[in-house]
Write an enzyme that holds these catalytic residues in place. Structure first.
Site, PDB file in Angstrom:
ATOM      1  N   ASN A   3       0.795  -1.173  -0.080  1.00 14.09           N
ATOM      2  CA  ASN A   3      -0.171  -0.003  -0.203  1.00 14.09           C
ATOM      3  C   ASN A   3       0.815   0.980  -0.008  1.00 14.09           C
ATOM      4  OD1 ASN A   3       0.686  -1.124   2.698  1.00 14.09           O
ATOM      5  ND2 ASN A   3      -1.337   0.632   3.357  1.00 14.09           N
TER       6      ASN A   3
ATOM      7  N   GLU B 176       4.759  -4.603  12.549  1.00 15.12           N
ATOM      8  CA  GLU B 176       3.813  -3.207  12.172  1.00 15.12           C
ATOM      9  C   GLU B 176       2.402  -3.962  11.948  1.00 15.12           C
ATOM     10  OE1 GLU B 176       4.493  -0.498  13.979  1.00 15.12           O
ATOM     11  OE2 GLU B 176       6.231  -0.580  14.828  1.00 15.12           O
TER      12      GLU B 176
ATOM     13  N   CYS C  26      -2.940   1.841   6.505  1.00 14.41           N
ATOM     14  CA  CYS C  26      -3.196   1.151   8.401  1.00 14.41           C
ATOM     15  C   CYS C  26      -3.426   1.970   9.228  1.00 14.41           C
ATOM     16  CB  CYS C  26      -1.620   0.876   8.624  1.00 14.41           C
ATOM     17  SG  CYS C  26      -0.421   1.953   9.006  1.00 14.41           S
TER      18      CYS C  26
HETATM   19  P1  NAD Z   1       0.062  -9.126   3.944  1.00 11.24           P
HETATM   20  O1  NAD Z   1      -0.428  -9.361   5.285  1.00 11.24           O
HETATM   21  O2  NAD Z   1      -1.303  -9.811   2.723  1.00 11.24           O
HETATM   22  O3  NAD Z   1       0.869  -8.697   3.150  1.00 11.24           O
HETATM   23  C1  NAD Z   1       2.231  -8.147   3.560  1.00 11.24           C
HETATM   24  C2  NAD Z   1       3.799  -9.057   3.377  1.00 11.24           C
HETATM   25  O4  NAD Z   1       3.065 -10.051   4.016  1.00 11.24           O
HETATM   26  C3  NAD Z   1       2.916  -9.301   1.758  1.00 11.24           C
HETATM   27  O5  NAD Z   1       5.184  -9.151   1.466  1.00 11.24           O
HETATM   28  C4  NAD Z   1       2.963 -10.530   1.486  1.00 11.24           C
HETATM   29  O6  NAD Z   1       3.720 -10.757   0.817  1.00 11.24           O
HETATM   30  C5  NAD Z   1       3.575 -10.920   2.912  1.00 11.24           C
HETATM   31  N1  NAD Z   1       3.049 -12.148   3.727  1.00 11.24           N
HETATM   32  C6  NAD Z   1       1.706 -12.441   3.781  1.00 11.24           C
HETATM   33  N2  NAD Z   1       1.868 -14.226   4.289  1.00 11.24           N
HETATM   34  C7  NAD Z   1       3.518 -14.219   4.706  1.00 11.24           C
HETATM   35  C8  NAD Z   1       3.627 -15.380   5.653  1.00 11.24           C
HETATM   36  N3  NAD Z   1       2.581 -16.154   6.157  1.00 11.24           N
HETATM   37  N4  NAD Z   1       5.132 -15.299   6.514  1.00 11.24           N
HETATM   38  C9  NAD Z   1       5.954 -14.043   5.455  1.00 11.24           C
HETATM   39  N5  NAD Z   1       4.980 -12.780   4.913  1.00 11.24           N
HETATM   40  C10 NAD Z   1       3.739 -13.015   3.737  1.00 11.24           C
HETATM   41  O7  NAD Z   1      -1.012  -7.098   4.524  1.00 11.24           O
HETATM   42  P2  NAD Z   1      -1.584  -6.293   2.958  1.00 11.24           P
HETATM   43  O8  NAD Z   1      -3.140  -6.987   2.460  1.00 11.24           O
HETATM   44  O9  NAD Z   1      -0.767  -6.507   1.398  1.00 11.24           O
HETATM   45  O10 NAD Z   1      -1.639  -4.702   2.983  1.00 11.24           O
HETATM   46  C11 NAD Z   1      -2.441  -4.755   4.628  1.00 11.24           C
HETATM   47  C12 NAD Z   1      -1.950  -4.343   5.744  1.00 11.24           C
HETATM   48  O11 NAD Z   1      -1.098  -4.057   6.140  1.00 11.24           O
HETATM   49  C13 NAD Z   1      -3.623  -3.721   6.126  1.00 11.24           C
HETATM   50  O12 NAD Z   1      -3.593  -4.570   7.544  1.00 11.24           O
HETATM   51  C14 NAD Z   1      -2.989  -2.938   7.053  1.00 11.24           C
HETATM   52  O13 NAD Z   1      -2.925  -2.221   7.862  1.00 11.24           O
HETATM   53  C15 NAD Z   1      -1.513  -3.465   7.181  1.00 11.24           C
HETATM   54  N6  NAD Z   1      -0.321  -2.234   7.275  1.00 11.24           N
HETATM   55  C16 NAD Z   1       0.045  -2.150   8.261  1.00 11.24           C
HETATM   56  C17 NAD Z   1       0.902  -0.508   8.235  1.00 11.24           C
HETATM   57  C18 NAD Z   1       2.139  -0.591  10.023  1.00 11.24           C
HETATM   58  O14 NAD Z   1       2.366   0.449  10.128  1.00 11.24           O
HETATM   59  N7  NAD Z   1       1.462  -0.605  10.863  1.00 11.24           N
HETATM   60  C19 NAD Z   1       1.664  -0.231   7.440  1.00 11.24           C
HETATM   61  C20 NAD Z   1       0.542  -0.485   6.320  1.00 11.24           C
HETATM   62  C21 NAD Z   1       0.185  -1.597   6.323  1.00 11.24           C
END
Ligand code: NAD
Length: 488
Positions: free
Chosen positions: A155, A253, A287
């Protein structure tokens, strides 16, 4: 790897030769148009193992490099990024569906992360501490953690990657970076290209593109010493479990469902402007978007009217080619999730004051009223342009509502009384909170992060970078070799 033509330029020759993995190619399409954008060979666990081994081999020499040189690489990276920002920004827009304003904001932030990181190598990295042993020089120093595995979401791919890569490198570490497969360029390729031109030695930064399997390979690789994960709470739990078994330090995070509180003495127009921005900008795919609008009953009618007015006037379209306010939801799966949460909430008694419809991936900004605390629009992170509104009578009630969430990323309070707003804000259980400002706020110099299901207590930025990317070592020295009394 094949790329559809963008503004011709600096990145194209790099992309033409870029082979970030040995796995199957994956075609990436623009969410706004469905047109093919780029095809990228995906990484495999074997690619992760090779990248992590190379990173571990390269890291000690980098840690021993003078602070002047490490800082210079980061400053050059900032200059190179700035020089090509127009071109790099097109990738962010086209891969994520961001409007110009969001893209520029992310780019400013990405540069700020680099420049802030460039100040780290020249900072003191330890302390002299007193000792009970006479004649002992006792010091505690921070040493690099080694290889950092960075896993990032789609995102805000550039800044969420840079807030790990830049400080980790600055403090003498190597990095294996795994962007989301939907953003291979803005979250991955541009990092390699920028740091290569900035003169970062070989092996210190590797990008491996892929999904969960590749992410898990990074978490479990023996050459990866610390994992920095940004993403959903569900995936974060899995990463935390894997890392925990290996006793590996992990920063998580995660998601948010952030409270936006409007007190009865607030400037309602200002609050509605901020509330609309915090829920709708970038289609709510942020997020720390405002996920729950908690509004005093006496101003709720005016507030909702002002929010609806703003929702109505936001223009939707292709943010790369048209002057619009909002772009598409990133993919069908996420669209179905947003739509499902809104529908189930309406079935459960909430009322649509505005929106709730979509054309393709373009979801109208939506205002939900008569929301109750059991509904999915209240309990779930929506990650879409939806503003659920609940009302309250007393400040204590507002506080209880604000804290009625497993998440705790960001919060906001609007009030004309600073002392009242501050008193309430400080009791909101969240890692970040703002009075008379909205929830979507960040700076490279603050410790960014959340409480509860929004993370595991880790932080990015400012002094927190030292905690995340170094570890303490106690070192003592004596002139006279110490001996111990009989019988030793
Ligand atoms: P996601 O968890 O699906 O994916 C995030 C990353 O994790 C991707 O690179 C994905 O390929 C990887 N991933 C997925 N499953 C994994 C696993 N089992 N092991 C290791 N890596 C894995 O998240 P998304 O849908 O792409 O992003 C949106 C989410 O991220 C929302 O919940 C948002 O709130 C959160 N977010 C948090 C922050 C923060 O700073 N707190 C910032 C941006 C987004």
């Amino acid at each position: 790897m094949t790329a559809a033509p963008t503004t011709a330029g600096w990145l194209d020759p790099f992309l033409a030769d870029w082979r970030p993995g040995t796995g199957e190619p994956r075609e990436i399409r623009e969410p706004a148009t469905g047109r093919p954008l780029i095809t990228v060979p995906q990484g495999t666990p074997g690619d992760v193992a090779r990248a992590a081994a190379a990173a571990a081999a390269a890291q000690p020499a980098w840690a021993a490099t003078s602070y002047v040189e490490r800082a210079a690489v980061l400053r050059r990276a900032a200059e190179i990024y700035e020089a090509h920002r127009a071109e790099l920004g097109t990738w962010t827009q086209r891969e994520t569906g961001a409007v110009h304003g969001k893209m520029h904001h992310e780019q400013n932030f990405t540069v700020a992360e680099l420049l802030n990181a460039a100040t780290l190598p020249s900072q003191p990295y330890g302390e002299l501490v007193p000792s009970v042993v006479a004649g002992r020089l006792s010091m505690v120093r921070r040493v690099p953690v080694g290889v950092v595995g960075a896993i990032t979401p789609w995102n805000s791919p550039s800044v969420l990657g840079m807030r790990v890569v830049a400080p980790a490198l600055a403090l003498g570490n190597a990095v294996v970076l795994k962007p989301d497969p939907q953003t291979p360029v803005a979250g991955g390729a541009l990092f390699e290209a920028v740091f290569r031109e900035a003169g970062l030695p070989e092996g210190l930064l590797a990008v491996v593109v892929g999904g969960a399997e590749v992410g898990e390979a990074i978490v479990t690789d023996p050459n990866v010493h610390v994992v920095s994960f940004t993403g959903s709470t569900a995936a974060g739990r899995r990463v935390g479990e894997l890392a925990g078994r290996l006793l590996k330090k992990v920063s998580l995070e995660l998601g948010g469902n952030n409270a936006f509180v409007v007190l009865d003495d607030a400037d309602v127009e200002a609050a509605a402007s901020a509330g609309a921005y915090a829920s709708f900008q970038f289609q709510g795919q942020v997020c720390f978007a405002a996920g729950r609008h908690i509004v005093h009953r006496s101003v709720a009618k005016d507030y909702v009217e002002a929010l609806v007015e703003r929702a109505k006037r936001l223009r939707l379209g292709d943010p790369y080619r048209e002057a619009v306010d909002l772009g598409p939801i990133v993919n069908e799966k996420q669209l179905a999730r947003v739509d499902g949460i809104v529908r189930r909430s309406v079935e459960g008694g909430a009322r649509l004051a505005e929106g709730g419809t979509h054309e393709g991936l373009f979801y109208r900004p939506t205002v939900l009223v008569d929301v109750t605390t059991g509904l999915p629009a209240w309990t779930d992170e929506i990650f879409g342009p939806v503003a659920p509104v609940v009302t309250f009578e007393t400040d204590e009630e507002a506080l209880a509502l604000a804290n009625d969430s497993e998440y705790g990323l960001a919060g906001a309070v609007y009030s004309r009384s600073i002392s009242r707003g501050l008193a309430l804000a400080q009791r909101i259980r969240s890692g970040m909170v703002h009075v008379n400002d909205q929830t979507v706020n960040d700076e490279a110099v603050i410790p960014f992060g959340g409480m509860g299901a929004s993370g595991n207590g880790s932080r990015f930025g400012g002094a927190a970078n030292w905690d995340e990317f170094t570890q303490w070592q106690w070192v003592t020295v004596r002139d006279d070799p110490r001996t111990f009394p009989h019988p030793y």
